[in-house]
Design a protein around this motif. Sequence first.
Motif, PDB file in Angstrom:
ATOM      1  N   ASP A  89      72.826  12.537   1.487  1.00 58.93           N
ATOM      2  CA  ASP A  89      72.150  11.357   2.039  1.00 58.93           C
ATOM      3  C   ASP A  89      71.720  11.558   3.488  1.00 58.93           C
ATOM      4  O   ASP A  89      70.918  10.797   4.007  1.00 58.93           O
ATOM      5  CB  ASP A  89      73.073  10.135   1.955  1.00 58.93           C
ATOM      6  CG  ASP A  89      73.394   9.758   0.512  1.00 58.93           C
ATOM      7  OD1 ASP A  89      74.457   9.154   0.294  1.00 58.93           O
ATOM      8  OD2 ASP A  89      72.577  10.096  -0.378  1.00 58.93           O
ATOM      9  N   GLN A  90      72.281  12.560   4.166  1.00 60.02           N
ATOM     10  CA  GLN A  90      71.893  12.830   5.554  1.00 60.02           C
ATOM     11  C   GLN A  90      70.700  13.781   5.650  1.00 60.02           C
ATOM     12  O   GLN A  90      70.437  14.350   6.708  1.00 60.02           O
ATOM     13  CB  GLN A  90      73.079  13.444   6.324  1.00 60.02           C
ATOM     14  CG  GLN A  90      74.169  12.446   6.694  1.00 60.02           C
ATOM     15  CD  GLN A  90      75.002  12.032   5.495  1.00 60.02           C
ATOM     16  OE1 GLN A  90      75.338  12.883   4.666  1.00 60.02           O
ATOM     17  NE2 GLN A  90      75.326  10.761   5.394  1.00 60.02           N
ATOM     18  N   GLU A  91      69.998  13.987   4.525  1.00 58.48           N
ATOM     19  CA  GLU A  91      68.812  14.834   4.460  1.00 58.48           C
ATOM     20  C   GLU A  91      69.117  16.301   4.736  1.00 58.48           C
ATOM     21  O   GLU A  91      68.260  17.070   5.167  1.00 58.48           O
ATOM     22  CB  GLU A  91      67.725  14.353   5.428  1.00 58.48           C
ATOM     23  CG  GLU A  91      67.251  12.939   5.156  1.00 58.48           C
ATOM     24  CD  GLU A  91      66.072  12.524   6.036  1.00 58.48           C
ATOM     25  OE1 GLU A  91      65.405  11.562   5.667  1.00 58.48           O
ATOM     26  OE2 GLU A  91      65.835  13.177   7.061  1.00 58.48           O
ATOM     27  N   VAL A  92      70.364  16.715   4.488  1.00 56.42           N
ATOM     28  CA  VAL A  92      70.734  18.122   4.583  1.00 56.42           C
ATOM     29  C   VAL A  92      70.348  18.828   3.289  1.00 56.42           C
ATOM     30  O   VAL A  92      70.552  18.294   2.194  1.00 56.42           O
ATOM     31  CB  VAL A  92      72.243  18.290   4.852  1.00 56.42           C
ATOM     32  CG1 VAL A  92      72.634  19.760   4.837  1.00 56.42           C
ATOM     33  CG2 VAL A  92      72.597  17.667   6.201  1.00 56.42           C
ATOM     34  N   VAL A  93      69.773  20.024   3.397  1.00 54.07           N
ATOM     35  CA  VAL A  93      69.370  20.812   2.221  1.00 54.07           C
ATOM     36  C   VAL A  93      70.005  22.199   2.335  1.00 54.07           C
ATOM     37  O   VAL A  93      69.938  22.838   3.386  1.00 54.07           O
ATOM     38  CB  VAL A  93      67.834  20.953   2.132  1.00 54.07           C
ATOM     39  CG1 VAL A  93      67.462  21.865   0.965  1.00 54.07           C
ATOM     40  CG2 VAL A  93      67.197  19.595   1.968  1.00 54.07           C
ATOM     41  N   ILE A  94      70.646  22.648   1.243  1.00 54.91           N
ATOM     42  CA  ILE A  94      71.187  24.000   1.179  1.00 54.91           C
ATOM     43  C   ILE A  94      70.508  24.713   0.012  1.00 54.91           C
ATOM     44  O   ILE A  94      70.433  24.178  -1.088  1.00 54.91           O
ATOM     45  CB  ILE A  94      72.720  24.010   0.967  1.00 54.91           C
ATOM     46  CG1 ILE A  94      73.421  23.196   2.049  1.00 54.91           C
ATOM     47  CG2 ILE A  94      73.245  25.440   0.976  1.00 54.91           C
ATOM     48  CD1 ILE A  94      74.922  23.115   1.868  1.00 54.91           C
ATOM     49  N   THR A  95      70.010  25.925   0.231  1.00 51.64           N
ATOM     50  CA  THR A  95      69.413  26.733  -0.823  1.00 51.64           C
ATOM     51  C   THR A  95      70.144  28.063  -0.925  1.00 51.64           C
ATOM     52  O   THR A  95      70.920  28.418  -0.037  1.00 51.64           O
ATOM     53  CB  THR A  95      67.925  26.981  -0.536  1.00 51.64           C
ATOM     54  OG1 THR A  95      67.808  27.658   0.716  1.00 51.64           O
ATOM     55  CG2 THR A  95      67.151  25.667  -0.474  1.00 51.64           C
ATOM     56  N   THR A  96      69.878  28.805  -2.000  1.00 51.21           N
ATOM     57  CA  THR A  96      70.491  30.121  -2.187  1.00 51.21           C
ATOM     58  C   THR A  96      69.434  31.115  -2.631  1.00 51.21           C
ATOM     59  O   THR A  96      68.284  30.745  -2.941  1.00 51.21           O
ATOM     60  CB  THR A  96      71.612  30.085  -3.244  1.00 51.21           C
ATOM     61  OG1 THR A  96      71.016  29.903  -4.547  1.00 51.21           O
ATOM     62  CG2 THR A  96      72.603  28.979  -2.980  1.00 51.21           C
ATOM     63  N   ASN A  97      69.843  32.361  -2.698  1.00 50.22           N
ATOM     64  CA  ASN A  97      69.012  33.393  -3.304  1.00 50.22           C
ATOM     65  C   ASN A  97      68.985  33.178  -4.816  1.00 50.22           C
ATOM     66  O   ASN A  97      69.721  32.346  -5.362  1.00 50.22           O
ATOM     67  CB  ASN A  97      69.583  34.775  -2.988  1.00 50.22           C
ATOM     68  CG  ASN A  97      71.011  34.916  -3.470  1.00 50.22           C
ATOM     69  OD1 ASN A  97      71.902  34.206  -2.993  1.00 50.22           O
ATOM     70  ND2 ASN A  97      71.245  35.802  -4.424  1.00 50.22           N
ATOM     71  N   SER A  98      68.134  33.893  -5.512  1.00 52.26           N
ATOM     72  CA  SER A  98      68.070  33.805  -6.979  1.00 52.26           C
ATOM     73  C   SER A  98      68.676  35.057  -7.608  1.00 52.26           C
ATOM     74  O   SER A  98      68.660  36.132  -7.005  1.00 52.26           O
ATOM     75  CB  SER A  98      66.625  33.641  -7.443  1.00 52.26           C
ATOM     76  OG  SER A  98      65.842  34.750  -7.050  1.00 52.26           O
ATOM     77  N   VAL A  99      69.226  34.885  -8.811  1.00 53.74           N
ATOM     78  CA  VAL A  99      69.831  35.969  -9.572  1.00 53.74           C
ATOM     79  C   VAL A  99      69.075  36.100 -10.896  1.00 53.74           C
ATOM     80  O   VAL A  99      68.770  35.101 -11.556  1.00 53.74           O
ATOM     81  CB  VAL A  99      71.330  35.705  -9.826  1.00 53.74           C
ATOM     82  CG1 VAL A  99      71.915  36.765 -10.751  1.00 53.74           C
ATOM     83  CG2 VAL A  99      72.086  35.670  -8.512  1.00 53.74           C
ATOM     84  N   THR A 100      68.745  37.329 -11.275  1.00 54.92           N
ATOM     85  CA  THR A 100      67.986  37.583 -12.504  1.00 54.92           C
ATOM     86  C   THR A 100      68.938  37.796 -13.674  1.00 54.92           C
ATOM     87  O   THR A 100      69.915  38.535 -13.560  1.00 54.92           O
ATOM     88  CB  THR A 100      67.088  38.812 -12.333  1.00 54.92           C
ATOM     89  OG1 THR A 100      66.189  38.584 -11.239  1.00 54.92           O
ATOM     90  CG2 THR A 100      66.282  39.075 -13.600  1.00 54.92           C
ATOM     91  N   VAL A 101      68.639  37.124 -14.808  1.00 52.96           N
ATOM     92  CA  VAL A 101      69.464  37.212 -16.020  1.00 52.96           C
ATOM     93  C   VAL A 101      68.584  37.743 -17.165  1.00 52.96           C
ATOM     94  O   VAL A 101      67.446  37.282 -17.346  1.00 52.96           O
ATOM     95  CB  VAL A 101      70.052  35.836 -16.400  1.00 52.96           C
ATOM     96  CG1 VAL A 101      70.908  35.950 -17.663  1.00 52.96           C
ATOM     97  CG2 VAL A 101      70.867  35.283 -15.239  1.00 52.96           C
ATOM     98  N   GLN A 102      69.103  38.699 -17.941  1.00 56.23           N
ATOM     99  CA  GLN A 102      68.359  39.296 -19.047  1.00 56.23           C
ATOM    100  C   GLN A 102      68.686  38.585 -20.360  1.00 56.23           C
ATOM    101  O   GLN A 102      69.837  38.235 -20.624  1.00 56.23           O
ATOM    102  CB  GLN A 102      68.679  40.785 -19.180  1.00 56.23           C
ATOM    103  CG  GLN A 102      67.894  41.483 -20.293  1.00 56.23           C
ATOM    104  CD  GLN A 102      68.220  42.953 -20.363  1.00 56.23           C
ATOM    105  OE1 GLN A 102      69.106  43.429 -19.670  1.00 56.23           O
ATOM    106  NE2 GLN A 102      67.506  43.680 -21.202  1.00 56.23           N
ATOM    107  N   VAL A 103      67.661  38.384 -21.175  1.00 55.43           N
ATOM    108  CA  VAL A 103      67.815  37.813 -22.523  1.00 55.43           C
ATOM    109  C   VAL A 103      67.390  38.880 -23.528  1.00 55.43           C
ATOM    110  O   VAL A 103      66.254  39.361 -23.497  1.00 55.43           O
ATOM    111  CB  VAL A 103      66.970  36.539 -22.697  1.00 55.43           C
ATOM    112  CG1 VAL A 103      67.151  35.974 -24.102  1.00 55.43           C
ATOM    113  CG2 VAL A 103      67.360  35.503 -21.636  1.00 55.43           C
ATOM    114  N   GLY A 104      68.328  39.260 -24.426  1.00 50.29           N
ATOM    115  CA  GLY A 104      68.037  40.304 -25.397  1.00 50.29           C
ATOM    116  C   GLY A 104      67.279  39.796 -26.615  1.00 50.29           C
ATOM    117  O   GLY A 104      67.187  38.593 -26.882  1.00 50.29           O
ATOM    118  N   SER A 105      66.727  40.738 -27.398  1.00 49.97           N
ATOM    119  CA  SER A 105      65.952  40.405 -28.598  1.00 49.97           C
ATOM    120  C   SER A 105      66.872  40.351 -29.822  1.00 49.97           C
ATOM    121  O   SER A 105      67.847  41.102 -29.912  1.00 49.97           O
ATOM    122  CB  SER A 105      64.851  41.447 -28.810  1.00 49.97           C
ATOM    123  OG  SER A 105      64.198  41.236 -30.040  1.00 49.97           O
ATOM    124  N   THR A 106      66.537  39.422 -30.775  1.00 51.51           N
ATOM    125  CA  THR A 106      67.316  39.324 -32.030  1.00 51.51           C
ATOM    126  C   THR A 106      66.541  39.858 -33.220  1.00 51.51           C
ATOM    127  O   THR A 106      67.041  39.839 -34.337  1.00 51.51           O
ATOM    128  CB  THR A 106      67.696  37.857 -32.300  1.00 51.51           C
ATOM    129  OG1 THR A 106      66.505  37.072 -32.394  1.00 51.51           O
ATOM    130  CG2 THR A 106      68.571  37.313 -31.192  1.00 51.51           C
TER     131      THR A 106
END
Length: 410
Positions: A89-106
């Motif tokens: 509510d105090q207009e504080v924003v926290i962000t992070t880096n992104s992490v890549t996730v792999q999805v395999g084929s079926t």
Amino acid sequence: MNKLYLYFTVNGQTLNRSVMPQLYEGTNKFIHAKFCFSKEWNDMNKFALVARANETFTIAIDENNEALIAKEAIRTSGFFDIGLIGTNDQEVVITTNSVTVQVGSTEFKNNPAGEETRLTNDFLAQTLQEIVEYASAAQISADAARYAAEHVNVYVPEMDGTVLKWTNLMGKPNPAPVDLKGEHGSQGERGYSAYEIAVQNGFVGTVDQWLESLNGSDGENGKSLVVEQTSNGAKITDGFGHVANITNGKDAEIPEELTAQVEQNKSDIAQQSEEIANLKSGKIDDVQINGTSIKNGTVANIPLASTTETGVMKIGAGLYFSPSQNAVAPNWAIESTINSRSGVSVIRPSILDYAVKQALCDGKGQAYTEAEKQNARERLGVAIVTLTQAEYDALEVKSADTTYLVLESD
């Protein structure tokens, strides 16, 4: 409820994978992300941002720090990215880096019967229906993210000298700057010197008279020992009331406090006597230069300095001892010493041109005149001969010590 967790740790703005099982395409309502947050994220509204291709899905993280991965992210094989954002509510924003996730084929390229495996129409129809359902949910999440982007602002403080200022990410008006430096205090009351305070308290006289008044009066003269004859010996009393009794020629009964003082006095007198004797006889234990003794018996001869030995050195002409450098320095020539032609000094490169001009120009130190040029040539032993071109060409031998001025015409 059946769940498969992707575990992450969040330390400030750094997102890291902890446990990452293999994922496969087509999974629905089964894959969850679970986060372990550092204390900076306390009391923050947390969201997971899942990006696949050109789409981003905003997923709220519940009170258990879990978020269901959108099925659009794992509908087909490939990769998706996950990052976090937190607001309050105090207009504080926290962000992070992104992490890549792999999805395999079926899919199998070929089944055991040798026929190629294809997706069925029923599966495609089911997938389409789910896409419609998630489109509505995605719109809600997108609206929430858009609201956060438009209304959540971060004000960043910075110091400009003693002034505290703010900037913000959305270009909104900033709070007024605040100068943290306090106002200059008012002039304090004038202090008084010890002499002035003495005058205020009744002293009459000058500063010198007041200083003289600080000297105390002379103390009483020391008292001599008093020796009194007794019936069986003597009684000795000093000026401080200490008493020693001597009985029939036996050792004096000296109080303990006097015994220690007497021994210390004897030691001090012996040491001082030795020092006085050494001074009178000129006795010196040792004489050293740079830690090396130069004493030979009772004589210490300081050697002359050389390129390999330390010792005394005579300062020759053109040199002097510089106390500030604690070293011998050259006596540099200046214009006045060059003009006067007096003393011995060293010409440094910066004054070389001036010195040469003084030597060649009759000591004027100015630009050459024709007469000065002639005088300079004569002092240098250079002869000057004026010839026509024909006369110059007719010379069989030309002297190296002669300057030839050749006229342009006859």
